[in-house]
Write an enzyme that holds these catalytic residues in place. Sequence first.
Site, short mmCIF file in Angstrom:
data_model
loop_
_atom_site.label_atom_id
_atom_site.label_comp_id
_atom_site.label_asym_id
_atom_site.label_seq_id
_atom_site.Cartn_x
_atom_site.Cartn_y
_atom_site.Cartn_z
N ASP A 15 -1.33 33.14 -24.09
CA ASP A 15 -0.70 32.82 -25.37
C ASP A 15 -1.25 33.72 -26.46
OD1 ASP A 15 0.88 31.58 -27.21
OD2 ASP A 15 -0.39 29.80 -27.42
N CYS A 55 8.94 30.16 -23.84
CA CYS A 55 7.49 30.08 -23.63
C CYS A 55 7.06 28.74 -24.22
CB CYS A 55 6.78 31.28 -24.26
SG CYS A 55 7.23 31.63 -25.98
N GLY A 103 8.67 29.66 -28.11
CA GLY A 103 9.96 30.33 -27.98
C GLY A 103 10.13 31.48 -28.94
N CYS A 104 9.03 32.14 -29.33
CA CYS A 104 9.17 33.26 -30.26
C CYS A 104 8.35 34.49 -29.85
CB CYS A 104 8.81 32.83 -31.69
SG CYS A 104 7.21 32.04 -31.84
#
Length: 478
Positions: free
Chosen positions: A190, A222, A225-226
């Site tokens: 991440d 993910c 979502g970005c």
Amino acid sequence: MELLPSLLSALKAVDPGTVDQEYNMVRSQSVSLKRELGLTTEAGALKENIKKNRYKDILPYDQSRVVLSLPTTDSNSDYINASFIRGATGDCHYIACQGPLSSTLTDFWRMIWQFDVQVIIMACREIEMGKRKCECYWAAAHQPATFGPFTVSSQGETQPNDDMVIRTMDVTFQQITRSVTHYQFLSWPDHDVPYETSGVLDLLERARTSQGAHTSPLLIHCSAGCGRTGVICALNYIHDLLVSKKITKDFSILEIVLELRRQRPSAVQTKDQYQFIFTAVTSLLERFLQASQHQLYCNLPEQKKPETRSTTARVSSAKRLSQQVTMNDTYAVVNKPKQPQVPPSGPAYSIVANPRSSSGARTLPLSHHYDNDSAGASAAAPIYSTVKPRAKPHSLALSATPIYDIAEPANHRPREGPQYTLVSADHLTADDDDYEDFSSSVSDMTGFCSPGGIGFNCRVQKPRGPRDPPAEWSRLER
């Protein structure tokens, strides 16, 4: 196609400082675009929808958000934290979505069913750094799972490498069943980037193969979502530009990322992720050029293709064997009277197999090794040394599922094949032969020399008795 080499050279020449400046421009221009285009996030900010957002500052734009219209008894809300993203051909080719929450699992499957999604790319794990990043929305083997009116059953799960898991699922709704292929990428931390680009490019290639000619959107998510989702959308978008031959001389990664951010907030979230796009696109262009050159070579009917190595080896071996038989029929081997041996003007050579190089190929040494150059060596000392295979090291046991910050590269593979070491001639025992022995994988020994040998003394078999030859060999024929 003529444009690709120049684009590749330009990408390789980009300075890291330039990339940093471009990313700062992406951030500043994103704020301006939101204001100039009047992009709003009112639906995601509604009181009834706030709890459906994983992060309160990542809300889909009203102008590009996915609107749910499939009613179910569990949920009739039209909101989900997901955005449509246009592809290279202008249609809504992607759905960029946050990882579903426990309260949005039914909405997640409503979206998949409504837009007939057939391929899902998941760029995160369920739990990362001790925090839950995504709820499990698939079924375990032989254990169907129910999400509202949707029943999901597993049809198989494979892990072709350390980077990804591939799941095939059947989804049933109102007695209709559809198939969905799920790709989960495991090696992407991440707010960080993978250790190499090949894993992501291979995953996208597999996903495109599964998608085929189907026109439904490719679902990518993910956690938020970005960030990771934006990188995957950008790479697949650029691949489609190459395939459709829409890439131009003014190709700009900055403009592509800005276009993504017009549709999904914070797409490509960090400077490292932005830099990763440059690195991955460089690898993508190299792959594309190699594939194009190979296709061009295959389309040349008049060009003679080289013989395979196995065919050449068989021809060479047969020719060498024929020469050996002819020479044995023509010449006699004469052992001349013994005379005091004079040290040769040049050293004796021993060609030994080197350990495998880093690329896995066995190479010969650049210079020969001198076996008999020790001062005062006896003339009766063995001329050739003995090469013995080194014991193959035991492979290390694989560890448990790697943590992101200590994961090894995927292409890392232990070295294979026999390793060799050189044993000095001074340490040979009386039982050792006078000849250099090489282990060979060829079991069919039909000639005087094995195909894997080094090629000397091929016309004389190795003596089976004492070292002194029979008496009749010492007579000179006149």
